[in-house]
Design a protein around this motif. Structure first.
Motif, PDB file in Angstrom:
ATOM      1  N   SER A 191       0.833  -1.207   0.000  1.00 11.58           N
ATOM      2  CA  SER A 191       0.000   0.000   0.000  1.00 11.58           C
ATOM      3  C   SER A 191       0.869   1.259   0.000  1.00 11.58           C
ATOM      4  O   SER A 191       2.058   1.210   0.326  1.00 11.58           O
ATOM      5  CB  SER A 191      -0.901   0.011   1.241  1.00 11.58           C
ATOM      6  N   LYS A 192       0.216   2.378  -0.300  1.00  9.62           N
ATOM      7  CA  LYS A 192       0.880   3.682  -0.300  1.00  9.62           C
ATOM      8  C   LYS A 192       1.428   3.995   1.103  1.00  9.62           C
ATOM      9  O   LYS A 192       2.523   4.525   1.264  1.00  9.62           O
ATOM     10  CB  LYS A 192      -0.182   4.737  -0.663  1.00  9.62           C
ATOM     11  N   GLU A 193       0.659   3.600   2.114  1.00 14.25           N
ATOM     12  CA  GLU A 193       1.060   3.863   3.510  1.00 14.25           C
ATOM     13  C   GLU A 193       2.326   3.065   3.843  1.00 14.25           C
ATOM     14  O   GLU A 193       3.235   3.561   4.494  1.00 14.25           O
ATOM     15  CB  GLU A 193      -0.065   3.456   4.496  1.00 14.25           C
ATOM     16  N   GLU A 194       2.361   1.823   3.373  1.00 12.64           N
ATOM     17  CA  GLU A 194       3.554   0.994   3.641  1.00 12.64           C
ATOM     18  C   GLU A 194       4.785   1.594   2.957  1.00 12.64           C
ATOM     19  O   GLU A 194       5.857   1.672   3.551  1.00 12.64           O
ATOM     20  CB  GLU A 194       3.319  -0.442   3.152  1.00 12.64           C
TER      21      GLU A 194
END
Ligand code: SAM
Length: 220
Positions: free
Chosen positions: A89-92
């Motif tokens: 994900s973008k957050e990761e």
């Protein structure tokens, strides 16, 4: 499956699959391992040429990013294909903070472009580095005689034995050009024998910190 970010032995971060106790890169040092296996024993074989590179497991984009950073030092122009079935994900990506860790803040835009690019669309990240991310299972790979180099970076045979078989290595063999090379962090005897069974000539090389050996296979 639950993923979490951990800090590895060299201070760089990676993702851990908790249920499997399996990491995207080595617990002993994510950046260190990526440089040792894929750059030192893979990319360094090529100089002053245009190459096609296939990555088995695009994952966090760390291998792709360090390849982009190293390519100009060897005057390489690279068409990079990263295959991945379960994108991070973008957050990761944000939490991994690889630009900071690699002291590459001046390449932040390139790193963001790599992660922001659409699947199945080739984009030019720099004039000498194009990226095509393919969202599919490794078993669907059917290219022939296309790649000079393969980074084989699947999860270990302990957790995904089906990815370290003659069936998969035959696909890798077919995807490579004559004299093409595959590098992997793995060193198991069963993996080496599966590579040899499909025609590869296999070398055992010193592994990264925490690992005695790794493998490099050549189509010849
Ligand atoms: C060891 S990690 C790759 C790390 C990556 N090279 C990097 O630089 O971060 C293995 C990757 O393979 C992906 N994967 C696992 N099984 C797969 C399959 N059958 N087909 C495609 N991708 C798969 C996982 O989602 C994971 O991203």
């Amino acid at each position: 499956m639950k993923r979490r970010i951990i800090t590895t032995g060299d201070g760089s971060k990676t993702i851990q699959i908790e249920d499997w106790d399996e990491q995207y890169h080595s617990k002993h040092g994510a950046v260190q391992e990526a440089y040792h296996v894929f750059i030192e024993h893979g990319l360094r074989l090529f100089q002053n040429e245009k190459i096609n590179l296939l990555e088995i497991g695009f994952g966090t984009g760390l291998n792709a990013f360090i390849t982009l950073l190293e390519a100009p030092k060897q005057q390489l122009s690279i068409d990079y294909v990263g295959v991945e079935a379960f994108p991070v994900s973008k957050e990761e990506v944000g939490a991994l903070d690889y630009c900071q860790q690699l002291d590459a803040n001046n390449h932040k835009e390139a790193f963001q472009k790599m992660h922001g690019s659409l699947w199945e669309e080739t984009i030019s990240i720099t004039p000498d580095f194009s990226l095509l991310k393919q969202k599919k299972d490794f078993k669907e790979i059917d290219e022939e005689n296309l790649f000079n180099l393969i980074y084989f970076d699947a999860f270990g045979a302990r957790v995904q034995p089906e990815l370290w078989t003659e069936e998969i290595f035959l696909k890798m063999y077919q995807a490579l050009k004559e004299n093409g090379v595959l590098v992997t962090y793995a060193a198991k005897g069963s993996v080496r024998r599966a590579m040899q069974a499909v025609g590869f000539t296999v070398e055992r090389l010193p592994g990264p910190p925490g690992k005695r050996e790794m493998l490099r296979a050549k189509k010849s």
